[in-house]
Structures are given as structure tokens and as C-alpha cells.
Design a protein around this motif. Structure first.
Motif, PDB file in Angstrom:
ATOM      1  N   ARG A 394       0.821  -1.214   0.000  1.00 20.06           N
ATOM      2  CA  ARG A 394       0.000   0.000   0.000  1.00 20.06           C
ATOM      3  C   ARG A 394       0.856   1.267   0.000  1.00 20.06           C
ATOM      4  NH1 ARG A 394      -2.867  -2.279   4.562  1.00 20.06           N
ATOM      5  NH2 ARG A 394      -4.717  -3.441   3.946  1.00 20.06           N
ATOM      6  N   PHE A 395       2.163   1.127  -0.137  1.00 16.22           N
ATOM      7  CA  PHE A 395       3.038   2.295  -0.122  1.00 16.22           C
ATOM      8  C   PHE A 395       2.577   3.286  -1.195  1.00 16.22           C
ATOM      9  CE2 PHE A 395       7.238   4.345  -1.149  1.00 16.22           C
ATOM     10  CZ  PHE A 395       7.376   4.990   0.069  1.00 16.22           C
ATOM     11  N   PRO A 396       2.224   4.506  -0.799  1.00 13.50           N
ATOM     12  CA  PRO A 396       1.491   5.405  -1.709  1.00 13.50           C
ATOM     13  C   PRO A 396       2.386   6.286  -2.583  1.00 13.50           C
ATOM     14  CG  PRO A 396       1.609   6.408   0.451  1.00 13.50           C
ATOM     15  CD  PRO A 396       2.383   5.102   0.537  1.00 13.50           C
ATOM     16  N   GLN A 397       3.409   5.702  -3.175  1.00 10.59           N
ATOM     17  CA  GLN A 397       4.369   6.501  -3.924  1.00 10.59           C
ATOM     18  C   GLN A 397       3.698   7.318  -5.026  1.00 10.59           C
ATOM     19  OE1 GLN A 397       8.571   5.295  -4.571  1.00 10.59           O
ATOM     20  NE2 GLN A 397       7.868   4.899  -6.642  1.00 10.59           N
ATOM     21  N   GLU A 398       2.719   6.727  -5.724  1.00  6.83           N
ATOM     22  CA  GLU A 398       2.041   7.419  -6.817  1.00  6.83           C
ATOM     23  C   GLU A 398       1.281   8.641  -6.326  1.00  6.83           C
ATOM     24  OE1 GLU A 398       1.534   6.611 -10.358  1.00  6.83           O
ATOM     25  OE2 GLU A 398       3.465   5.673  -9.956  1.00  6.83           O
ATOM     26  N   LYS A 399       0.815   8.620  -5.072  1.00  7.05           N
ATOM     27  CA  LYS A 399      -0.042   9.683  -4.558  1.00  7.05           C
ATOM     28  C   LYS A 399       0.714  10.782  -3.822  1.00  7.05           C
ATOM     29  CE  LYS A 399      -4.079   6.673  -4.018  1.00  7.05           C
ATOM     30  NZ  LYS A 399      -5.062   6.102  -3.062  1.00  7.05           N
ATOM     31  N   VAL A 400       1.989  10.535  -3.522  1.00  3.04           N
ATOM     32  CA  VAL A 400       2.747  11.543  -2.785  1.00  3.04           C
ATOM     33  C   VAL A 400       3.384  12.512  -3.784  1.00  3.04           C
ATOM     34  CG1 VAL A 400       4.498  11.964  -1.024  1.00  3.04           C
ATOM     35  CG2 VAL A 400       3.103   9.913  -0.901  1.00  3.04           C
ATOM     36  N   ASP A 401       2.528  13.314  -4.391  1.00  4.16           N
ATOM     37  CA  ASP A 401       2.906  14.340  -5.358  1.00  4.16           C
ATOM     38  C   ASP A 401       2.568  15.691  -4.737  1.00  4.16           C
ATOM     39  OD1 ASP A 401       3.134  16.164  -7.407  1.00  4.16           O
ATOM     40  OD2 ASP A 401       2.012  14.988  -8.869  1.00  4.16           O
ATOM     41  N   PHE A 402       3.590  16.456  -4.402  1.00  5.70           N
ATOM     42  CA  PHE A 402       3.391  17.737  -3.718  1.00  5.70           C
ATOM     43  C   PHE A 402       3.153  18.900  -4.683  1.00  5.70           C
ATOM     44  CE2 PHE A 402       5.853  15.220  -0.642  1.00  5.70           C
ATOM     45  CZ  PHE A 402       5.087  15.406   0.507  1.00  5.70           C
ATOM     46  N   GLY A 403       2.973  18.587  -5.950  1.00  4.51           N
ATOM     47  CA  GLY A 403       2.707  19.633  -6.927  1.00  4.51           C
ATOM     48  C   GLY A 403       3.787  19.814  -7.955  1.00  4.51           C
ATOM     49  N   TRP A 404       4.875  19.029  -7.855  1.00  3.82           N
ATOM     50  CA  TRP A 404       5.947  19.145  -8.852  1.00  3.82           C
ATOM     51  C   TRP A 404       6.262  17.791  -9.495  1.00  3.82           C
ATOM     52  CZ3 TRP A 404       6.902  20.889  -3.725  1.00  3.82           C
ATOM     53  CH2 TRP A 404       7.457  19.941  -2.868  1.00  3.82           C
ATOM     54  N   GLY A 405       5.271  16.895  -9.470  1.00  7.08           N
ATOM     55  CA  GLY A 405       5.428  15.608 -10.131  1.00  7.08           C
ATOM     56  C   GLY A 405       5.564  14.446  -9.164  1.00  7.08           C
ATOM     57  N   LYS A 406       5.406  13.252  -9.687  1.00  8.23           N
ATOM     58  CA  LYS A 406       5.499  12.050  -8.870  1.00  8.23           C
ATOM     59  C   LYS A 406       6.949  11.738  -8.527  1.00  8.23           C
ATOM     60  CE  LYS A 406       1.338  10.064 -10.937  1.00  8.23           C
ATOM     61  NZ  LYS A 406       0.777   8.978 -11.768  1.00  8.23           N
ATOM     62  N   ALA A 407       7.120  11.033  -7.436  1.00 10.22           N
ATOM     63  CA  ALA A 407       8.467  10.670  -6.990  1.00 10.22           C
ATOM     64  C   ALA A 407       9.098   9.671  -7.955  1.00 10.22           C
ATOM     65  CB  ALA A 407       8.416  10.081  -5.587  1.00 10.22           C
ATOM     66  N   VAL A 408      10.383   9.855  -8.208  1.00  9.63           N
ATOM     67  CA  VAL A 408      11.144   8.872  -8.975  1.00  9.63           C
ATOM     68  C   VAL A 408      11.308   7.599  -8.151  1.00  9.63           C
ATOM     69  CG1 VAL A 408      13.358   8.379 -10.084  1.00  9.63           C
ATOM     70  CG2 VAL A 408      12.392  10.681 -10.177  1.00  9.63           C
ATOM     71  N   PHE A 409      11.468   7.801  -6.857  1.00  9.83           N
ATOM     72  CA  PHE A 409      11.641   6.655  -5.961  1.00  9.83           C
ATOM     73  C   PHE A 409      11.290   7.058  -4.539  1.00  9.83           C
ATOM     74  CE2 PHE A 409      14.469   4.102  -3.125  1.00  9.83           C
ATOM     75  CZ  PHE A 409      13.793   2.906  -3.296  1.00  9.83           C
ATOM     76  N   GLY A 410      10.743   6.116  -3.792  1.00 11.67           N
ATOM     77  CA  GLY A 410      10.460   6.309  -2.380  1.00 11.67           C
ATOM     78  C   GLY A 410      10.568   4.984  -1.657  1.00 11.67           C
ATOM     79  N   SER A 411      10.869   5.048  -0.380  1.00 11.19           N
ATOM     80  CA  SER A 411      11.011   3.816   0.395  1.00 11.19           C
ATOM     81  C   SER A 411      10.910   4.124   1.880  1.00 11.19           C
ATOM     82  CB  SER A 411      12.370   3.165   0.119  1.00 11.19           C
ATOM     83  OG  SER A 411      12.600   2.040   0.967  1.00 11.19           O
ATOM     84  N   TYR A 412      10.479   3.132   2.639  1.00 15.33           N
ATOM     85  CA  TYR A 412      10.648   3.196   4.085  1.00 15.33           C
ATOM     86  C   TYR A 412      12.095   2.857   4.409  1.00 15.33           C
ATOM     87  CZ  TYR A 412       5.860   4.048   5.472  1.00 15.33           C
ATOM     88  OH  TYR A 412       4.656   4.658   5.688  1.00 15.33           O
ATOM     89  N   HIS A 413      12.556   3.331   5.558  1.00 11.39           N
ATOM     90  CA  HIS A 413      13.935   3.091   5.997  1.00 11.39           C
ATOM     91  C   HIS A 413      13.887   2.827   7.495  1.00 11.39           C
ATOM     92  CE1 HIS A 413      18.215   3.161   6.032  1.00 11.39           C
ATOM     93  NE2 HIS A 413      18.306   4.244   6.788  1.00 11.39           N
ATOM     94  N   PHE A 414      14.231   1.590   7.897  1.00 15.54           N
ATOM     95  CA  PHE A 414      13.982   1.171   9.271  1.00 15.54           C
ATOM     96  C   PHE A 414      15.169   0.424   9.867  1.00 15.54           C
ATOM     97  CE2 PHE A 414      11.161  -1.537  12.233  1.00 15.54           C
ATOM     98  CZ  PHE A 414      11.151  -0.555  13.209  1.00 15.54           C
ATOM     99  N   PRO A 415      16.324   1.074  10.007  1.00 17.68           N
ATOM    100  CA  PRO A 415      17.453   0.443  10.708  1.00 17.68           C
ATOM    101  C   PRO A 415      17.259   0.580  12.215  1.00 17.68           C
ATOM    102  CG  PRO A 415      18.091   2.603   9.945  1.00 17.68           C
ATOM    103  CD  PRO A 415      16.661   2.406   9.502  1.00 17.68           C
ATOM    104  N   TRP A 416      16.380  -0.221  12.756  1.00 21.21           N
ATOM    105  CA  TRP A 416      15.847   0.029  14.099  1.00 21.21           C
ATOM    106  C   TRP A 416      16.794  -0.357  15.229  1.00 21.21           C
ATOM    107  CZ3 TRP A 416      13.696  -3.796  17.635  1.00 21.21           C
ATOM    108  CH2 TRP A 416      13.912  -5.113  17.239  1.00 21.21           C
ATOM    109  N   GLY A 417      17.866  -1.051  14.929  1.00 20.25           N
ATOM    110  CA  GLY A 417      18.864  -1.317  15.951  1.00 20.25           C
ATOM    111  C   GLY A 417      18.632  -2.574  16.768  1.00 20.25           C
TER     112      GLY A 417
END
Length: 467
Positions: A394-417
Motif C-alpha cells: 500500500r506504499f502510496p508513492q504514486e499519490k505523494v505528489d506535492f505539486g511538482w510531479g510524482k516521486a522517482v523513488f520512495g522507500s521506508y527506511h527502518f534500521p531500528w537497531g
């Protein structure tokens, strides 16, 4: 181990401020639900990379981000508060309009030269902000080419990925100069903790004692020995063809098939490191979102049930369980993929029911104020590797457009230790059926993956993203 050049670069902070909600609200306390209380104090990062816009300047982009953030925090006020311990020593959320730390920065590197495969080097501590105060931190970084990276870090005790996704989409759509036809906002988040109220009398199946443990009963941490002691983050892509092949062999869902394949691969790494005659097991858990199972369809008033279901669908908080399987590494290696996928399906089945989540709520209540933790995260000294797969479909990469186009890439980052690994497969931004897979695993496990499953897990590169 690895692929692609690692280019050194510097990120310099140019401005720091606090963005508060646009409209103030009366200060109040929001208790954490019993399912929130199962989460340790860890932060989760997420980032989005955008190409150079044709007209918009970095200053106007940042201004738009801040303005939309202030608007979004009116509804998502939990992200503008602070976590404080109550008299029982349990965390609660103080909704005090503190706001969100917002960092502006510049980086002397171009988007095409970022090493996406190695997020530890590229994103950790550079683009993804360290949360110092409050619940949420945001950073916007201008790249040398004019592109931008927007990243957030949030307290996992307050939100799961489902909740964070709701916020990200609402924030992005509020930044749009013209609202899209399928306008998501005002899809209001629901903070009604009564949806997760424990039952009286409490009732839970004894099997939950095998899935969760009070922290007062935790075993001592295992010694950091062997090649799996060092845990690293890597990002790969898996082609739609490989996913289809796994599924055709296992006759299960793509997630079950993928998880089974990874379980077998991690088992091979553990088998390589074990001593002669030593019995080693490998544990794998899969995160289950309980929203669709907590349907409250109990034969009552139809309209009330529909209202409750709608609230559960936009519930903000943690509604997670982590069932897991535990098998000797030799058994995982020897069994065909289909049989291992059957094992995955079997342990998942127990947690994909409403009663499981209702029982888990009751289990937490029975142990309060002592917090609990998923056992998959608590490997004993004599146990083998453990990791968790969290579906990011469900990662919403297509929908996270702040007005200057869709993201080329997005990801979660969880080096939780922690001692356990973490894996999140997400849809490829290319929309071609491939998966992008974020992995946080032991060095030895990654070496086996790249040596014996290189045809499946391919390092993520700019060439792949720029097709």
C-alpha cells in the motif's frame, strides 16, 4: 558485496524551524491503545526522491511543503504532539500543538549519482532526519541537479505504516495547487481508542503467550558473533517474472511465496555459520494489519456497524500483529518452496481473524503496566536468525505528489537497531509489476542472498529507476 559506485557527498543544513498546526486546538491527552503499547520506542524513516521541476524553485517548494504541513496537522494533530510517561510509567500522547521540526538542507550530489542500493550510506543521517523532539520530524533537501528529497521520521508507537501513509497522501494533496479529481482529503483520521477497548472479562488464546512476551521475562540478548552480527540495509528490485515463478511453484500468494523463498535463503546463511552438531532454527514473522479483520460485524445494528467499519478503515495508530514461524534450518533448506510456503500460510492463518486481535488487546490489558513485545524480536542466546517481513504493497508513492510531479523513488527506511532483521517489499515506481525490496539483515545473510539469489534480488540503481 554490493553494486554501483559509492560517491561521497555532504549534506548541509540551511534552516531549522518548527511547523505548528494552522489552527490551534485545546491541549489534551490521548492515551495509546493496547496495540500501541506493544511497540518499543523506535523511529521509522520514509523518503521520496523527485526530479528537477521545470519551473518551481526550491524555496517555493519548501514554502508549499510547510504550508500544507501546517494544514495537514490540523487533522493529524497526533504528529504535532509529544509522548510523555504517565504516573504508571506508560507512554501517552500529549496533544499540545508543539509542532513538527522541519529541516532544510542542500546536498552536493545529483539525483542520478545517489546510491539507492546502500541506504545506510546514502540516506541514513543525511536525507532522513534524526527525530530529536516530538513525534514527527521532516527534512527537505535540495540536490545539486535541482531535484529534491523529502523525508520524514516518526515515532512508531504513535503510527504504523498504514497511518503514516494516510498522513503522507493528505499532506501531499493539500500541497497541490489544484486539487485532483480523486481528492483524498478530507479523509479524516480516526483517533477513537474505544475501537480497541479490551473486553470484560478478558479472554485470549494461550497461543498468544508464544507470540508475545512481557519485557520483564525477556531472555538476555545473544552475543554478537559470526558474520550475521553486523546488520546492514540494502535495497533491491525483484522482477515480476521472478515473482510469478515463485508463486507458480508455491501455489500461494505473492507475499507468502516471496517470504518462503527468503526464509529458505536466510536458513542457508545460518547453516553456513553454525558449528558441527549445533541445532539452529530460523524465525520469520509477517506483519498483519488488523483493520480489515476488526470489522465488528457481530449481527448488530447495520448502520452502526457500517460507521464502525468506516472508522476502523481510517483508524490512526497501530493495529498490528506479528505471527511467526520457527523451523530448523536444515528443514527449511531441504523442503521445496511449496512446502515452506504452506508453513507460512499456516502461521499467518491464525492471525488473520478478528478474535486474534481482540485477544491480543486483552493480552496486553492482562499484563499492564508491564509492556509486551513480539517474541520474534527477542532471540535467545542459542537461537538462530530472526527477521520480519512487512508488506508495503500500500506504499502510496504514486499519490505523494506535492505539486511538482510524482516521486522517482520512495522507500521506508527502518534500521531500528534490534537483533531481528526487517524486510519490506513495495511496488516498483515503474508500475510494471516488479517489487522494490528494502532489507535490513545480517551481513552474512546479505552475502548469501547476493551470491546464491542474485538472479532474484538485483541491486537498485538509477539506470533501473530511469527506464
Amino acid at each position: 558485496m554490493g553494486s554501483g559506485n559509492v560517491q561521497e557527498f555532504r549534506v548541509s543544513v540551511t534552516n531549522e524551524e518548527v511547523v505548528a498546526p494552522l489552527l490551534p486546538m485545546q491541549e489534551h491527552w490521548l492515551p495509546l491503545s493496547n496495540l500501541d503499547l506493544l511497540l518499543p520506542q523506535v523511529d521509522v524513516g520514509v523518503f521520496f526522491c523527485y526530479k528537477t521541476p521545470t519551473i518551481i524553485t526550491f524555496g517555493s517548494m519548501v514554502g508549499s511543503l510547510k504550508k500544507a504541513l501546517a494544514q495537514a496537522l490540523v487533522s493529524y494533530y497526533a504528529f504535532a504532539g509529544e509522548v510523555v510517561l504517565n504516573t504508571k510509567g506508560e507512554p501517552e500522547l500529549l496533544c499540545n500543538n508543539r509542532g513538527v521540526d522541519f529541516v532544510e538542507a542542500v546536498a552536493d550530489i545529483e539525483l542520478q549519482h545517489l546510491n539507492f542500493y546502500n541506504p545506510d550510506h546514502t540516506f541514513e543521517g543525511k536525507f532522513v532526519p534524526k527525530k530529536k523532539h516530538g513525534v514527527l520530524a521532516v527534512q527537505a533537501t535540495r540536490l545539486k541537479c535541482g531535484g529534491i528529497v523529502v523525508a520524514c521520521t516518526f515515532d512508531h508507537r504513535i503510527a504504523d505504516a498504514y497511518s503514516a501513509n494516510m498522513f503522507l497522501v493528505s499532506w501531499a494533496e493539500m500541497a497541490q495547487p489544484t486539487k485532483p479529481t480523486n481528492y483524498y482529503y478530507p479523509f479524516q483520521p480516526c483517533f477513537r481508542r474505544s475501537l480497541l477497548t479490551p473486553r470484560h472479562p478478558a479472554s485470549f488464546h494461550p497461543s498468544l503467550n508464544n507470540m508475545y512476551i512481557p519485557i520483564s521475562d525477556l531472555p538476555p540478548p545473544p552475543p554478537a558473533t559470526g558474520s550475521t552480527a553486523l546488520i546492514l540495509s540494502r535495497i533491491y528490485y525483484v522482477t515480476a517474472e521472478q515473482l510469478h515463478l515463485m508463486q507458480s511453484l508455491s501455489k500461494r500468494t505473492k507475499l507468502e511465496s516471496f517470504s518462503a523463498f527468503l526464509w529458505k535463503t536466510v536458513a542457508r546463511a545460518a547453516s553456513r555459520d553454525k558449528k558441527n552438531g549445533e541445532k539452529v532454527v530460523a524465525k520469520m514473522g509477517i506483519v498483519v494489519d488488523g483493520r480489515k479483520f476488526l470489522s465488528l460485524s457481530n449481527g448488530g445494528d447495520g448502520e452502526k456497524e457500517r460507521d464502525a467499519n468506516a472508522m476502523m478503515g481510517c483508524y490512526f495508530g497501530n493495529v498490528l500483529s506479528i505471527p511467526f514461524g520457527l523451523k530448523p534450518v536444515e528443514e527449511l533448506i531441504e523442503k521445496p518452496l511449496r512446502m515452506v510456503a504452506d508453513e507460512v500460510h499456516e502461521f499467518l492463518l491464525a492471525a488473520t481473524k478478528e478474535e486474534h486481535f481482540l485477544g491480543l488487546i486483552d493480552w496486553v490489558e492482562a499484563h499492564r503496566p508491564i509492556p509486551g513485545l513480539a517474541r520474534i524480536y527477542c532471540s535467545g542466546a542459542k537461537e538462530g536468525p530472526a527477521f520480519v517481513v512487512s508488506s508495503g504493497q500500500r506504499f502510496p508513492q504514486e499519490k505523494v505528489d506535492f505539486g511538482w510531479g510524482k516521486a522517482v523513488f520512495g522507500s521506508y527506511h527502518f534500521p531500528w537497531g534490534g537483533e531481528a532483521g526487517y524486510v519490506m517489499p513495495m511496488p516498483s515506481p515503474l508500475g510494471n509489476g516488479d517489487w522494490v525490496v528494502y532489507m535490513h539483515l545480517g551481513k552474512g545473510q546479505l552475502e548469501i542472498i547476493e551470491r546464491e539469489a542474485a538472479h532474484v534480488f538485483r541491486p537498485l540503481t538509477w539506470d533501473y529507476l530511469n527506464q
